[in-house]
Scaffold this motif. Structure first.
Motif, mmCIF file in Angstrom:
data_model
loop_
_atom_site.group_PDB
_atom_site.id
_atom_site.type_symbol
_atom_site.label_atom_id
_atom_site.label_comp_id
_atom_site.label_asym_id
_atom_site.label_seq_id
_atom_site.Cartn_x
_atom_site.Cartn_y
_atom_site.Cartn_z
ATOM 1 N N LEU A 1 0.741 -1.226 0.098
ATOM 2 C CA LEU A 1 0.131 0.127 -0.089
ATOM 3 C C LEU A 1 0.902 1.099 -0.024
ATOM 4 O O LEU A 1 0.756 2.159 -0.757
ATOM 5 C CB LEU A 1 -0.886 0.045 1.249
ATOM 6 N N ARG A 2 1.882 1.177 0.757
ATOM 7 C CA ARG A 2 2.834 2.330 0.844
ATOM 8 C C ARG A 2 3.293 2.520 -0.682
ATOM 9 O O ARG A 2 3.441 3.648 -1.074
ATOM 10 C CB ARG A 2 3.817 2.040 1.778
ATOM 11 N N ARG A 3 4.112 1.519 -1.340
ATOM 12 C CA ARG A 3 4.615 1.572 -2.665
ATOM 13 C C ARG A 3 3.255 2.387 -3.485
ATOM 14 O O ARG A 3 3.870 2.912 -4.406
ATOM 15 C CB ARG A 3 4.838 0.311 -3.011
ATOM 16 N N ALA A 4 2.198 1.549 -3.613
ATOM 17 C CA ALA A 4 1.163 2.002 -4.431
ATOM 18 C C ALA A 4 1.010 3.565 -3.996
ATOM 19 O O ALA A 4 0.527 4.360 -4.974
ATOM 20 C CB ALA A 4 -0.122 1.391 -3.929
ATOM 21 N N ALA A 5 0.959 3.897 -2.702
ATOM 22 C CA ALA A 5 0.630 5.566 -2.343
ATOM 23 C C ALA A 5 1.830 6.290 -3.071
ATOM 24 O O ALA A 5 1.664 7.687 -3.656
ATOM 25 C CB ALA A 5 0.697 5.799 -1.129
ATOM 26 N N VAL A 6 2.933 6.055 -3.014
ATOM 27 C CA VAL A 6 4.389 6.650 -3.576
ATOM 28 C C VAL A 6 3.912 6.811 -4.872
ATOM 29 O O VAL A 6 4.431 7.805 -5.532
ATOM 30 C CB VAL A 6 5.510 5.841 -3.143
ATOM 31 N N GLU A 7 3.663 5.564 -5.731
ATOM 32 C CA GLU A 7 3.274 5.606 -7.220
ATOM 33 C C GLU A 7 2.316 6.646 -7.616
ATOM 34 O O GLU A 7 2.555 7.396 -8.485
ATOM 35 C CB GLU A 7 3.311 4.032 -7.670
ATOM 36 N N PHE A 8 1.337 6.771 -6.853
ATOM 37 C CA PHE A 8 0.214 7.591 -7.175
ATOM 38 C C PHE A 8 0.708 9.074 -7.213
ATOM 39 O O PHE A 8 0.488 9.795 -7.958
ATOM 40 C CB PHE A 8 -0.977 7.224 -6.133
ATOM 41 N N LEU A 9 1.189 9.189 -6.061
ATOM 42 C CA LEU A 9 1.968 10.589 -5.772
ATOM 43 C C LEU A 9 2.767 11.146 -7.114
ATOM 44 O O LEU A 9 2.770 12.176 -7.202
ATOM 45 C CB LEU A 9 2.505 10.858 -4.555
ATOM 46 N N VAL A 10 3.741 10.159 -7.442
ATOM 47 C CA VAL A 10 4.589 10.310 -8.403
ATOM 48 C C VAL A 10 3.733 10.819 -9.932
ATOM 49 O O VAL A 10 4.027 11.713 -10.544
ATOM 50 C CB VAL A 10 5.680 9.201 -8.677
ATOM 51 N N ALA A 11 2.799 9.931 -10.081
ATOM 52 C CA ALA A 11 2.116 9.944 -11.306
ATOM 53 C C ALA A 11 1.068 11.435 -11.302
ATOM 54 O O ALA A 11 0.479 11.689 -12.238
ATOM 55 C CB ALA A 11 1.250 8.711 -11.500
ATOM 56 N N ALA A 12 0.932 11.923 -9.986
ATOM 57 C CA ALA A 12 -0.088 13.060 -10.004
ATOM 58 C C ALA A 12 0.581 14.498 -10.590
ATOM 59 O O ALA A 12 -0.216 15.195 -10.947
ATOM 60 C CB ALA A 12 -0.108 13.387 -8.391
ATOM 61 N N GLY A 13 1.946 14.186 -10.921
ATOM 62 C CA GLY A 13 2.330 15.053 -12.041
ATOM 63 C C GLY A 13 3.168 16.200 -11.222
ATOM 64 O O GLY A 13 4.283 16.078 -10.804
ATOM 65 N N ASP A 14 2.677 17.203 -10.666
ATOM 66 C CA ASP A 14 3.158 18.513 -10.088
ATOM 67 C C ASP A 14 3.614 18.097 -8.594
ATOM 68 O O ASP A 14 4.090 19.113 -8.014
ATOM 69 C CB ASP A 14 2.755 19.659 -9.996
ATOM 70 N N GLN A 15 3.397 16.726 -8.188
ATOM 71 C CA GLN A 15 3.602 16.657 -6.516
ATOM 72 C C GLN A 15 4.853 15.613 -6.699
ATOM 73 O O GLN A 15 4.833 14.547 -7.486
ATOM 74 C CB GLN A 15 2.549 16.161 -5.877
ATOM 75 N N GLN A 16 5.774 15.723 -5.771
ATOM 76 C CA GLN A 16 6.837 14.821 -5.556
ATOM 77 C C GLN A 16 6.634 14.018 -4.363
ATOM 78 O O GLN A 16 6.395 14.679 -3.252
ATOM 79 C CB GLN A 16 8.163 15.123 -5.835
ATOM 80 N N PRO A 17 6.764 12.721 -4.389
ATOM 81 C CA PRO A 17 6.512 12.291 -2.848
ATOM 82 C C PRO A 17 7.909 12.430 -2.103
ATOM 83 O O PRO A 17 8.903 12.282 -2.943
ATOM 84 C CB PRO A 17 6.264 10.721 -3.172
ATOM 85 N N ALA A 18 7.948 12.425 -0.802
ATOM 86 C CA ALA A 18 8.963 12.480 -0.076
ATOM 87 C C ALA A 18 8.529 11.750 1.224
ATOM 88 O O ALA A 18 7.499 11.299 1.608
ATOM 89 C CB ALA A 18 9.344 13.798 0.268
ATOM 90 N N LEU A 19 9.705 11.209 1.798
ATOM 91 C CA LEU A 19 9.533 10.547 2.956
ATOM 92 C C LEU A 19 9.690 11.354 4.301
ATOM 93 O O LEU A 19 10.842 11.733 4.274
ATOM 94 C CB LEU A 19 10.111 9.144 3.019
ATOM 95 N N ARG A 20 9.070 11.261 5.254
ATOM 96 C CA ARG A 20 9.389 12.168 6.454
ATOM 97 C C ARG A 20 9.515 11.187 7.492
ATOM 98 O O ARG A 20 8.722 10.262 7.960
ATOM 99 C CB ARG A 20 7.911 13.112 6.790
ATOM 100 N N GLY A 21 10.644 11.527 8.359
ATOM 101 C CA GLY A 21 10.814 10.555 9.626
ATOM 102 C C GLY A 21 10.926 9.280 9.298
ATOM 103 O O GLY A 21 11.598 8.803 8.321
ATOM 104 N N GLU A 22 10.106 8.429 9.908
ATOM 105 C CA GLU A 22 10.147 7.168 10.083
ATOM 106 C C GLU A 22 9.229 6.351 8.757
ATOM 107 O O GLU A 22 8.300 5.815 9.100
ATOM 108 C CB GLU A 22 9.667 6.215 11.266
ATOM 109 N N GLY A 23 9.615 6.784 7.646
ATOM 110 C CA GLY A 23 8.819 6.304 6.745
ATOM 111 C C GLY A 23 7.556 6.792 6.323
ATOM 112 O O GLY A 23 6.736 6.203 5.653
#
Length: 160
Positions: free
Chosen positions: A48-70
């Protein structure tokens, strides 16, 4: 009454702030869901975390980042930042790491070598990157969790 240019600009800025705030609230909820799922089934939580990161990347003008402990967060992409250049460097580094391994290299070994080289990323982000490189035809999955150069990439490297 017609709005002035400054009033329109203020409204657009306010709408953008509201959108960012709402995205942060939704990501906080998603973090809770992922943590709960991971407590019951760690593999499903990771997926689910991987899917969320992929979705955020695919969103276009947003880049996923990880804060703190994942934890996920949304970082607005800045035009002219070095993100694309860093991604290209990361891909080149990954290709160099797996190039010498005929049977492929396990994701954990790639992750450890990247860490030793000073590249900071999570295993989840690395997995997403490896899968994107497979889709781009640069890598192949030789076995579960093992990655090697694709024949196309191997031929390209031999030609240059």
């Amino acid at each position: 009454m017609r709005a002035t240019f400054e009033q329109n600009a203020e409204f657009i800025a306010l709408a953008a702030r509201e959108a960012r705030d709402e995205a942060q609230r939704l990501l906080a909820r998603l973090e809770v869901l992922i943590a709960g799922l991971a407590a019951k089934d760690s593999a499903a939580g990771l997926e689910l975390r991987r899917a969320a990161v992929e979705f955020l990347v695919a969103a276009g003008d947003q880049q996923p980042a990880l804060r703190g402990e994942g934890r996920l967060s949304v970082v607005p992409a800045r035009p002219g930042d070095r993100a694309a250049e860093r991604l290209g460097e990361l891909e080149s580094t990954i290709l160099e790491i797996v190039e010498g391994e005929e049977g492929g290299m396990h994701v954990d070994a790639v992750f450890e070598l990247l860490g030793e080289m000073g590249v900071e990323m999570t295993k989840g982000n690395l997995s997403v990157k490896l899968h994107r490189m497979i889709k781009a035809g640069r890598l192949v999955s030789t076995a579960r969790g093992y990655y090697g150069l694709s024949s196309m990439e191997r031929a390209r490297r031999m030609a240059s």
